[in-house]
Motif scaffolding. Sequence first.
Motif, mmCIF file in Angstrom:
data_model
loop_
_atom_site.group_PDB
_atom_site.id
_atom_site.type_symbol
_atom_site.label_atom_id
_atom_site.label_comp_id
_atom_site.label_asym_id
_atom_site.label_seq_id
_atom_site.Cartn_x
_atom_site.Cartn_y
_atom_site.Cartn_z
ATOM 1 N N ALA A 285 0.862 -1.198 0.000
ATOM 2 C CA ALA A 285 0.000 0.000 0.000
ATOM 3 C C ALA A 285 0.901 1.253 0.000
ATOM 4 C CB ALA A 285 -0.962 -0.043 1.178
ATOM 5 N N THR A 286 0.715 2.141 0.969
ATOM 6 C CA THR A 286 1.623 3.293 1.087
ATOM 7 C C THR A 286 2.407 3.235 2.390
ATOM 8 O OG1 THR A 286 -0.173 4.641 2.001
ATOM 9 C CG2 THR A 286 0.234 4.811 -0.378
ATOM 10 N N ASN A 287 2.563 2.021 2.925
ATOM 11 C CA ASN A 287 3.269 1.834 4.197
ATOM 12 C C ASN A 287 4.766 1.721 3.964
ATOM 13 O OD1 ASN A 287 0.876 1.812 5.865
ATOM 14 N ND2 ASN A 287 0.456 -0.208 4.985
ATOM 15 N N LEU A 288 5.345 2.836 3.556
ATOM 16 C CA LEU A 288 6.742 2.851 3.186
ATOM 17 C C LEU A 288 7.419 4.120 3.671
ATOM 18 C CD1 LEU A 288 8.667 1.330 0.640
ATOM 19 C CD2 LEU A 288 8.719 3.800 0.269
ATOM 20 N N ALA A 289 8.655 3.944 4.172
ATOM 21 C CA ALA A 289 9.463 5.069 4.639
ATOM 22 C C ALA A 289 10.789 5.091 3.895
ATOM 23 C CB ALA A 289 9.718 4.949 6.142
#
Lengths: 121, 107
Positions: free
Chosen positions: B30-34
């Motif tokens: 998803a957009t669970n990125l750092a």
Amino acid sequence: EVQLVESGGGLVQPGGSLRLSCTASGFTVSRDYMNWVRQAPGKGLEWVSVMYGGGATHYADSVKGRFTISRDDSKNTVYLQMNSLRPDDTAVYYCGGPTTPRGFYYGMDVWGQGTTVTVSS
Amino acid sequence: EVVMTQSPATLSVSPGERATLSCRASQSVATNLAWYQQKPGQAPRLLIYDASTRASGIPGRVSGSGSGTDFTLTISSLQSEDFAVYYCQHYNTWPFLFGQGTKLEIK
């Protein structure tokens, strides 16, 4: 000032144990989550473990069953108990967590300076 | 587990130009990125979380984009302090794996 200070690293023989500490100031380690991340000499970052505010814990496959993350809220400190250490556990170990209570995981915007663990005979 | 692959391993760019770093997940995160920046002898620094949100104190020339499996970190108008190693990390499911890193060097 928000700060994390790690301690407890050192030289240990293969099969030995070590406990790392990560003490926080300026925020509460039990509020959201805290991580341990390590970096072997000349290598990239490797996530090791996380502990959430409610107490849930998770581990990388490489350390599962050997390492345990815990915390002492009265000391505002997170620990990493490392047992059955192997030479490939040699690394700088960092703790990291969030400075802002957002109610969801968003990464680590405060890190300690790292503590070095060397596993060798 | 979700494996993160960064490319290129090394990127040579001149000061003042734009750098584009890529990170690919083996399945959707998803957009669970750092994104993190690390300089020699220092702890990592959080740049971007949730794929595109700048962390506190990060300048506007740093931006992140993407969702699902493909992500990009863009640094426009490179400054001397931007030359470092950059890592992506997902936090969608445990374990929260890092990519192997991209070294951004001065051309």
